[in-house]
Design a protein around this motif. Structure first.
Motif, mmCIF file in Angstrom:
data_model
loop_
_atom_site.group_PDB
_atom_site.id
_atom_site.type_symbol
_atom_site.label_atom_id
_atom_site.label_comp_id
_atom_site.label_asym_id
_atom_site.label_seq_id
_atom_site.Cartn_x
_atom_site.Cartn_y
_atom_site.Cartn_z
ATOM 1 N N VAL A 151 0.840 -1.199 0.000
ATOM 2 C CA VAL A 151 0.000 0.000 0.000
ATOM 3 C C VAL A 151 0.874 1.248 0.000
ATOM 4 C CG1 VAL A 151 -1.786 1.274 1.241
ATOM 5 C CG2 VAL A 151 -1.856 -1.225 1.193
ATOM 6 N N PHE A 152 1.978 1.199 0.751
ATOM 7 C CA PHE A 152 2.933 2.305 0.790
ATOM 8 C C PHE A 152 3.492 2.596 -0.603
ATOM 9 C CE2 PHE A 152 7.540 3.254 0.980
ATOM 10 C CZ PHE A 152 7.482 4.535 1.500
ATOM 11 N N LEU A 153 3.812 1.561 -1.372
ATOM 12 C CA LEU A 153 4.308 1.748 -2.731
ATOM 13 C C LEU A 153 3.298 2.515 -3.578
ATOM 14 C CD1 LEU A 153 5.892 -1.737 -3.622
ATOM 15 C CD2 LEU A 153 7.062 0.359 -2.925
ATOM 16 N N LEU A 154 2.036 2.111 -3.494
ATOM 17 C CA LEU A 154 0.990 2.776 -4.271
ATOM 18 C C LEU A 154 0.805 4.217 -3.806
ATOM 19 C CD1 LEU A 154 -1.627 -0.137 -4.383
ATOM 20 C CD2 LEU A 154 0.125 0.437 -6.076
ATOM 21 N N GLU A 155 0.919 4.428 -2.504
ATOM 22 C CA GLU A 155 0.774 5.763 -1.936
ATOM 23 C C GLU A 155 1.852 6.701 -2.479
ATOM 24 O OE1 GLU A 155 0.436 7.798 2.515
ATOM 25 O OE2 GLU A 155 1.343 5.808 2.282
ATOM 26 N N VAL A 156 3.080 6.231 -2.535
ATOM 27 C CA VAL A 156 4.187 7.057 -3.011
ATOM 28 C C VAL A 156 4.040 7.352 -4.503
ATOM 29 C CG1 VAL A 156 6.686 7.141 -3.377
ATOM 30 C CG2 VAL A 156 5.767 6.247 -1.234
ATOM 31 N N ALA A 157 3.599 6.378 -5.273
ATOM 32 C CA ALA A 157 3.475 6.554 -6.714
ATOM 33 C C ALA A 157 2.304 7.454 -7.097
ATOM 34 C CB ALA A 157 3.326 5.195 -7.399
ATOM 35 N N GLU A 198 11.624 10.545 -18.666
ATOM 36 C CA GLU A 198 12.592 9.530 -19.077
ATOM 37 C C GLU A 198 11.929 8.161 -19.160
ATOM 38 O OE1 GLU A 198 15.958 9.528 -16.551
ATOM 39 O OE2 GLU A 198 16.422 11.657 -16.845
ATOM 40 N N GLU A 199 12.284 7.392 -20.164
ATOM 41 C CA GLU A 199 11.721 6.061 -20.356
ATOM 42 C C GLU A 199 12.005 5.169 -19.152
ATOM 43 O OE1 GLU A 199 12.016 2.270 -23.447
ATOM 44 O OE2 GLU A 199 13.031 4.160 -23.879
ATOM 45 N N ARG A 200 13.183 5.327 -18.559
ATOM 46 C CA ARG A 200 13.544 4.517 -17.395
ATOM 47 C C ARG A 200 12.585 4.776 -16.238
ATOM 48 N NH1 ARG A 200 19.322 4.731 -14.092
ATOM 49 N NH2 ARG A 200 18.696 3.336 -12.393
ATOM 50 N N SER A 201 12.184 6.035 -16.054
ATOM 51 C CA SER A 201 11.261 6.376 -14.972
ATOM 52 C C SER A 201 9.910 5.716 -15.178
ATOM 53 C CB SER A 201 11.090 7.900 -14.887
ATOM 54 O OG SER A 201 12.311 8.532 -14.581
ATOM 55 N N VAL A 202 9.433 5.681 -16.417
ATOM 56 C CA VAL A 202 8.150 5.046 -16.718
ATOM 57 C C VAL A 202 8.222 3.561 -16.418
ATOM 58 C CG1 VAL A 202 6.478 4.508 -18.534
ATOM 59 C CG2 VAL A 202 7.560 6.761 -18.467
ATOM 60 N N VAL A 203 9.305 2.910 -16.816
ATOM 61 C CA VAL A 203 9.484 1.479 -16.564
ATOM 62 C C VAL A 203 9.528 1.207 -15.063
ATOM 63 C CG1 VAL A 203 11.056 -0.475 -16.814
ATOM 64 C CG2 VAL A 203 10.641 1.054 -18.754
ATOM 65 N N GLU A 204 10.243 2.042 -14.325
ATOM 66 C CA GLU A 204 10.339 1.866 -12.879
ATOM 67 C C GLU A 204 8.986 2.046 -12.215
ATOM 68 O OE1 GLU A 204 14.963 3.339 -12.082
ATOM 69 O OE2 GLU A 204 13.268 4.686 -11.685
ATOM 70 N N MET A 205 8.221 3.044 -12.639
ATOM 71 C CA MET A 205 6.917 3.270 -12.035
ATOM 72 C C MET A 205 5.974 2.114 -12.339
ATOM 73 S SD MET A 205 4.194 6.389 -12.198
ATOM 74 C CE MET A 205 4.685 7.038 -10.605
ATOM 75 N N GLU A 206 5.969 1.620 -13.553
ATOM 76 C CA GLU A 206 5.118 0.478 -13.896
ATOM 77 C C GLU A 206 5.465 -0.723 -13.021
ATOM 78 O OE1 GLU A 206 5.755 -0.040 -18.073
ATOM 79 O OE2 GLU A 206 4.104 1.311 -18.619
ATOM 80 N N MET A 207 6.766 -0.928 -12.797
ATOM 81 C CA MET A 207 7.194 -2.033 -11.948
ATOM 82 C C MET A 207 6.730 -1.824 -10.508
ATOM 83 S SD MET A 207 9.705 -2.933 -9.530
ATOM 84 C CE MET A 207 11.078 -1.813 -9.822
ATOM 85 N N VAL A 208 6.840 -0.593 -10.001
ATOM 86 C CA VAL A 208 6.419 -0.291 -8.631
ATOM 87 C C VAL A 208 4.914 -0.472 -8.471
ATOM 88 C CG1 VAL A 208 6.126 1.604 -6.973
ATOM 89 C CG2 VAL A 208 8.352 1.209 -8.032
ATOM 90 N N LEU A 209 4.141 -0.080 -9.462
ATOM 91 C CA LEU A 209 2.687 -0.250 -9.390
ATOM 92 C C LEU A 209 2.316 -1.732 -9.348
ATOM 93 C CD1 LEU A 209 1.450 2.486 -11.904
ATOM 94 C CD2 LEU A 209 1.621 2.615 -9.425
ATOM 95 N N LYS A 210 2.947 -2.524 -10.196
ATOM 96 C CA LYS A 210 2.690 -3.959 -10.192
ATOM 97 C C LYS A 210 3.129 -4.588 -8.878
ATOM 98 C CE LYS A 210 3.638 -6.471 -13.765
ATOM 99 N NZ LYS A 210 4.370 -7.107 -14.875
ATOM 100 N N LEU A 211 4.287 -4.161 -8.382
ATOM 101 C CA LEU A 211 4.795 -4.706 -7.127
ATOM 102 C C LEU A 211 3.881 -4.310 -5.971
ATOM 103 C CD1 LEU A 211 6.993 -6.265 -5.667
ATOM 104 C CD2 LEU A 211 8.339 -4.148 -5.551
ATOM 105 N N GLY A 212 3.349 -3.094 -6.000
ATOM 106 C CA GLY A 212 2.418 -2.660 -4.967
ATOM 107 C C GLY A 212 1.176 -3.528 -4.924
ATOM 108 N N LEU A 213 0.643 -3.862 -6.109
ATOM 109 C CA LEU A 213 -0.529 -4.731 -6.177
ATOM 110 C C LEU A 213 -0.194 -6.144 -5.722
ATOM 111 C CD1 LEU A 213 -2.089 -3.584 -9.572
ATOM 112 C CD2 LEU A 213 -2.965 -3.126 -7.280
ATOM 113 N N LEU A 214 0.988 -6.620 -6.094
ATOM 114 C CA LEU A 214 1.401 -7.962 -5.703
ATOM 115 C C LEU A 214 1.556 -8.061 -4.187
ATOM 116 C CD1 LEU A 214 2.286 -10.781 -6.693
ATOM 117 C CD2 LEU A 214 4.621 -9.891 -6.830
#
Length: 283
Positions: A151-157, A198-214
């Motif tokens: 939940v913290f991951l989603l909150e930060v994103a 930056e493309e890297r930032s988008v990739v990192e955020m997508e990963m964080v969102l998925k990880l937050g849900l997981l």
């Protein structure tokens, strides 16, 4: 008092760059207070919700996320005892002079010996971060900490509180993110103060969102350990693909006719959505 002092003595031995250093305790006007190193930048939630403060860019937020994950891994697996924090949230992440994140506020912490049973007579924590099984059974574990971290991951994103009142009802961040995930607007509905050019930032955020849900999956066995979380964040391990079955659940509803304050310690009961382990499919 004996239990309090015994716990403080144990916590005082914790040493990690992403865990706030406890200096001692004192009794002031009948209150028992914990004393930590001074953190000049206060707590992370101020930078997420206080519009008068400058926003943190994604690179800084991602660094804070990795720091908190590293500190939590230390508490769960790398110290001499297993430490269950039980109240992981943005307001308990302290920022030093260089905006490095340190996990603090161990007022609800529980040291778990092999012979001990971490069940308590009442549920303590913060609405929106409580794992369904913790709220239902009153048993805090490292995996319930993982739920709160998710939940913290989603909150930060998203820069959105884990629980808000809309039209007189609680709306939970996990539910809200799932709806946006289904609609394909999960990145578009991020904290709008994040540029993500930056493309890297988008990739990192997508990963964080998925990880937050997981991490915030309602079934404990579907969540990763903090060691696995660090492997995902460091890029040493690939996240499992979230299947349509995973996306079909809804975050459990809280008991009706209860009044809550998001910043208060509360007692609640809840139910767990029935999910199958087959809802997670590895790439």
């Amino acid at each position: 008092m004996k239990e309090f002092v015994a716990e403080i003595v144990s916590i005082d031995k914790l040493r990690h760059r992403n865990v706030a250093q406890l200096l001692g305790y004192c009794c002031h006007k009948g209150e028992l207070l914990l004393v930590y190193d001074y953190m000049p930048n206060g707590s992370l939630d101020k930078y997420l919700y206080d519009q008068t403060r400058p926003s943190l860019d994604w690179a800084r937020r991602f660094m804070i996320i990795k720091g908190v994950a590293s500190g939590l891994l230390y508490l769960h697996e790398d110290w001499e005892h297993v430490v269950v924090h039980r109240d992981i949230k943005a307001s308990n992440v302290l920022l030093d002079g260089e905006l490095n994140g340190k996990l603090g506020d161990f007022g609800l912490v529980r040291l778990c010996q092999q012979e001990s049973d971490p069940r308590t007579t009442r549920i303590i924590g913060t609405i929106g971060y409580l794992a369904p099984e913790f709220a239902r059974k009153g048993k805090a574990t490292t995996i319930s900490d993982v739920f709160a971290f998710g939940v913290f991951l989603l909150e930060v994103a998203y820069g959105r509180r884990p629980s808000v009142i809309e039209a007189g009802e609680h709306v939970f961040l996990v539910d809200w993110v799932l709806e946006n995930w289904k609609a394909g607007t999960d990145i578009a509905t991020r904290d709008q103060r994040l540029g993500l050019e930056e493309e890297r930032s988008v990739v990192e955020m997508e990963m964080v969102l998925k990880l937050g849900l997981l991490c915030s999956h309602p079934m404990p066995e579907a969540r990763p350990s903090m060691r696995q979380v660090m492997q995902f964040l460091d890029g040493d391990k690939t996240l499992p693909e979230l299947s349509p079955a995973y996306m079909s659940f809804s975050y459990p509803s809280l008991t009706q006719n209860q009044q809550y304050d998001d910043d208060c310690i509360v007692s609640i009961s809840t139910s767990v959505a029935t999910m199958s382990n087959s809802s997670l499919k590895a790439r």
